[in-house]
Design a protein around this motif. Structure first.
Motif, PDB file in Angstrom:
ATOM      1  N   LEU A 133       0.427   8.667  -9.661  1.00 58.13           N
ATOM      2  CA  LEU A 133       0.924   7.638  -8.765  1.00 58.13           C
ATOM      3  C   LEU A 133       1.335   6.394  -9.544  1.00 58.13           C
ATOM      4  O   LEU A 133       2.395   5.820  -9.311  1.00 58.13           O
ATOM      5  CB  LEU A 133      -0.147   7.270  -7.745  1.00 58.13           C
ATOM      6  CG  LEU A 133       0.167   6.056  -6.856  1.00 58.13           C
ATOM      7  CD1 LEU A 133       1.365   6.332  -5.970  1.00 58.13           C
ATOM      8  CD2 LEU A 133      -1.050   5.686  -6.023  1.00 58.13           C
ATOM      9  N   ALA A 187       5.012   4.843  -9.672  1.00 56.18           N
ATOM     10  CA  ALA A 187       5.212   3.491  -9.159  1.00 56.18           C
ATOM     11  C   ALA A 187       5.841   2.589 -10.216  1.00 56.18           C
ATOM     12  O   ALA A 187       6.771   1.825  -9.921  1.00 56.18           O
ATOM     13  CB  ALA A 187       3.879   2.900  -8.700  1.00 56.18           C
ATOM     14  N   SER A 220       6.647   5.662   3.592  1.00 53.65           N
ATOM     15  CA  SER A 220       5.579   5.369   2.638  1.00 53.65           C
ATOM     16  C   SER A 220       5.923   4.151   1.790  1.00 53.65           C
ATOM     17  O   SER A 220       7.075   3.704   1.740  1.00 53.65           O
ATOM     18  CB  SER A 220       5.365   6.568   1.707  1.00 53.65           C
ATOM     19  OG  SER A 220       6.425   6.675   0.764  1.00 53.65           O
ATOM     20  N   GLY A 221       4.905   3.629   1.128  1.00 52.05           N
ATOM     21  CA  GLY A 221       5.122   2.486   0.255  1.00 52.05           C
ATOM     22  C   GLY A 221       6.112   2.801  -0.859  1.00 52.05           C
ATOM     23  O   GLY A 221       6.965   1.977  -1.206  1.00 52.05           O
ATOM     24  N   MET A 222       6.013   3.992  -1.429  1.00 52.31           N
ATOM     25  CA  MET A 222       6.935   4.395  -2.488  1.00 52.31           C
ATOM     26  C   MET A 222       8.362   4.468  -1.968  1.00 52.31           C
ATOM     27  O   MET A 222       9.308   4.045  -2.631  1.00 52.31           O
ATOM     28  CB  MET A 222       6.513   5.742  -3.072  1.00 52.31           C
ATOM     29  CG  MET A 222       5.172   5.735  -3.785  1.00 52.31           C
ATOM     30  SD  MET A 222       5.112   4.615  -5.204  1.00 52.31           S
ATOM     31  CE  MET A 222       6.324   5.370  -6.271  1.00 52.31           C
ATOM     32  N   ILE A 228       1.640  -2.605  -6.381  1.00 52.99           N
ATOM     33  CA  ILE A 228       1.144  -1.478  -5.588  1.00 52.99           C
ATOM     34  C   ILE A 228      -0.373  -1.558  -5.475  1.00 52.99           C
ATOM     35  O   ILE A 228      -1.070  -1.796  -6.473  1.00 52.99           O
ATOM     36  CB  ILE A 228       1.535  -0.138  -6.239  1.00 52.99           C
ATOM     37  CG1 ILE A 228       3.056   0.078  -6.171  1.00 52.99           C
ATOM     38  CG2 ILE A 228       0.803   1.022  -5.582  1.00 52.99           C
ATOM     39  CD1 ILE A 228       3.585   0.345  -4.788  1.00 52.99           C
ATOM     40  N   SER A 282      -3.717   0.688  -3.758  1.00 50.64           N
ATOM     41  CA  SER A 282      -4.044   1.986  -3.168  1.00 50.64           C
ATOM     42  C   SER A 282      -5.521   2.279  -3.301  1.00 50.64           C
ATOM     43  O   SER A 282      -6.162   1.919  -4.281  1.00 50.64           O
ATOM     44  CB  SER A 282      -3.246   3.092  -3.870  1.00 50.64           C
ATOM     45  OG  SER A 282      -3.639   4.362  -3.375  1.00 50.64           O
ATOM     46  N   VAL A 321      -0.221  -1.721 -10.672  1.00 47.90           N
ATOM     47  CA  VAL A 321      -0.891  -0.873  -9.693  1.00 47.90           C
ATOM     48  C   VAL A 321      -2.367  -1.241  -9.684  1.00 47.90           C
ATOM     49  O   VAL A 321      -3.024  -1.206 -10.725  1.00 47.90           O
ATOM     50  CB  VAL A 321      -0.733   0.625 -10.031  1.00 47.90           C
ATOM     51  CG1 VAL A 321      -1.481   1.477  -9.011  1.00 47.90           C
ATOM     52  CG2 VAL A 321       0.737   1.017 -10.076  1.00 47.90           C
ATOM     53  N   ASP A 333       0.864  -1.186   0.000  1.00 41.98           N
ATOM     54  CA  ASP A 333       0.000   0.000   0.000  1.00 41.98           C
ATOM     55  C   ASP A 333       0.900   1.235   0.000  1.00 41.98           C
ATOM     56  O   ASP A 333       1.852   1.311   0.775  1.00 41.98           O
ATOM     57  CB  ASP A 333      -0.891  -0.006   1.246  1.00 41.98           C
ATOM     58  CG  ASP A 333      -1.992   1.051   1.175  1.00 41.98           C
ATOM     59  OD1 ASP A 333      -1.754   2.114   0.555  1.00 41.98           O
ATOM     60  OD2 ASP A 333      -3.068   0.820   1.739  1.00 41.98           O
ATOM     61  N   VAL A 334       0.605   2.191  -0.867  1.00 40.53           N
ATOM     62  CA  VAL A 334       1.470   3.365  -0.946  1.00 40.53           C
ATOM     63  C   VAL A 334       1.273   4.317   0.223  1.00 40.53           C
ATOM     64  O   VAL A 334       2.169   5.099   0.548  1.00 40.53           O
ATOM     65  CB  VAL A 334       1.241   4.148  -2.261  1.00 40.53           C
ATOM     66  CG1 VAL A 334       1.811   3.391  -3.427  1.00 40.53           C
ATOM     67  CG2 VAL A 334      -0.234   4.440  -2.472  1.00 40.53           C
ATOM     68  N   ARG A 335       0.117   4.266   0.868  1.00 42.22           N
ATOM     69  CA  ARG A 335      -0.173   5.212   1.942  1.00 42.22           C
ATOM     70  C   ARG A 335      -0.202   4.487   3.281  1.00 42.22           C
ATOM     71  O   ARG A 335      -1.250   4.066   3.763  1.00 42.22           O
ATOM     72  CB  ARG A 335      -1.492   5.930   1.669  1.00 42.22           C
ATOM     73  CG  ARG A 335      -1.479   6.692   0.342  1.00 42.22           C
ATOM     74  CD  ARG A 335      -2.809   7.378   0.078  1.00 42.22           C
ATOM     75  NE  ARG A 335      -2.885   7.901  -1.281  1.00 42.22           N
ATOM     76  CZ  ARG A 335      -2.427   9.087  -1.652  1.00 42.22           C
ATOM     77  NH1 ARG A 335      -1.854   9.879  -0.767  1.00 42.22           N
ATOM     78  NH2 ARG A 335      -2.528   9.491  -2.913  1.00 42.22           N
TER      79      ARG A 335
END
Length: 203
Positions: free
Chosen positions: A91, A95, A63-65, A82, A84, A103, A56-58
């Motif tokens: 995004l 990613a 952060s996930g990134m 990814i 989200s 994603v 999860d990016v958030r």
């Protein structure tokens, strides 16, 4: 290493998502390990374990990134999917550029995720197999003497036999002996096979 069963590594701070995906993976016979944040994952993950990372990016903290970028800087080959609840074009582009293979926006269909996971497993297996083969080739190269390495470099460059012998200050007969030893140590039968082998680890 290649005999280990692949594992789905999930990093998501949403307990409901972790519980849901843990149940899904278990229901189809897949190994899964869940983490609420990036730091917990980093502390637990061993770099050579096969599988894929669902991220999860958030998430709180790193952060996930940021986690993905850190893994790639360390040379980790684990494929990243990814997920989200706030996916958008920017995004997705970031990613994918960062190395993610896909994603997915929440909520996603179970089968879509499972298909992506199996694709990721196959990709990871190919990468790990290639890395293992490269390590074997490098180990064989270490068996060569300094003179044999010089001969090998000129062979790979396509330098003719007479010119190679002249450059190294040896006779064609001595060169032939070196070449035979190189082929034996590198476990190939012809110079063509040798060249192909060397180019495979330089790509």
């Amino acid at each position: 290493m290649m005999s280990k069963e692949p594992t789905v590594f999930l990093v998501d701070d949403d307990q409901a998502i972790r519980d849901s995906l843990r149940f899904l993976m278990k229901s189809v016979g897949l190994n899964i390990e869940c983490f609420a944040n990036a730091q917990d994952f980093l502390e637990a993950y061993q770099g050579e374990r096969p599988g894929c990372l669902i991220l999860d990016v958030r998430i709180p903290g790193m952060s996930g990134m940021e986690l993905m970028e850190r893994l790639w800087r360390k040379g980790c080959k684990l494929p990243v999917i990814i997920i989200s609840g706030h996916a958008d074009v920017a995004l997705a582009v970031r990613a994918m550029k960062g190395g993610a293979i896909d994603v997915l926006e929440k909520p996603f269909k179970d089968q879509v995720l499972l298909d992506r996971i199996h694709d990721a497993f196959e990709r990871n297996e190919r990468v790990l197999r290639a890395e293992a083969e490269k390590s074997k080739i490098l180990a064989r190269l270490d068996l060569l003497t300094p003179r044999e390495r010089e001969v090998l470099d000129l062979l790979v460059e396509g330098t003719p036999t007479k010119e190679t012998a002249m450059k190294l200050g040896i006779s064609p007969k001595t060169l032939s002996i070196h070449r035979t030893h190189i082929l034996e140590k590198m476990d190939v039968k012809t110079v063509t096979d040798l060249v192909r082998l060397i180019f495979s680890i330089r790509q």
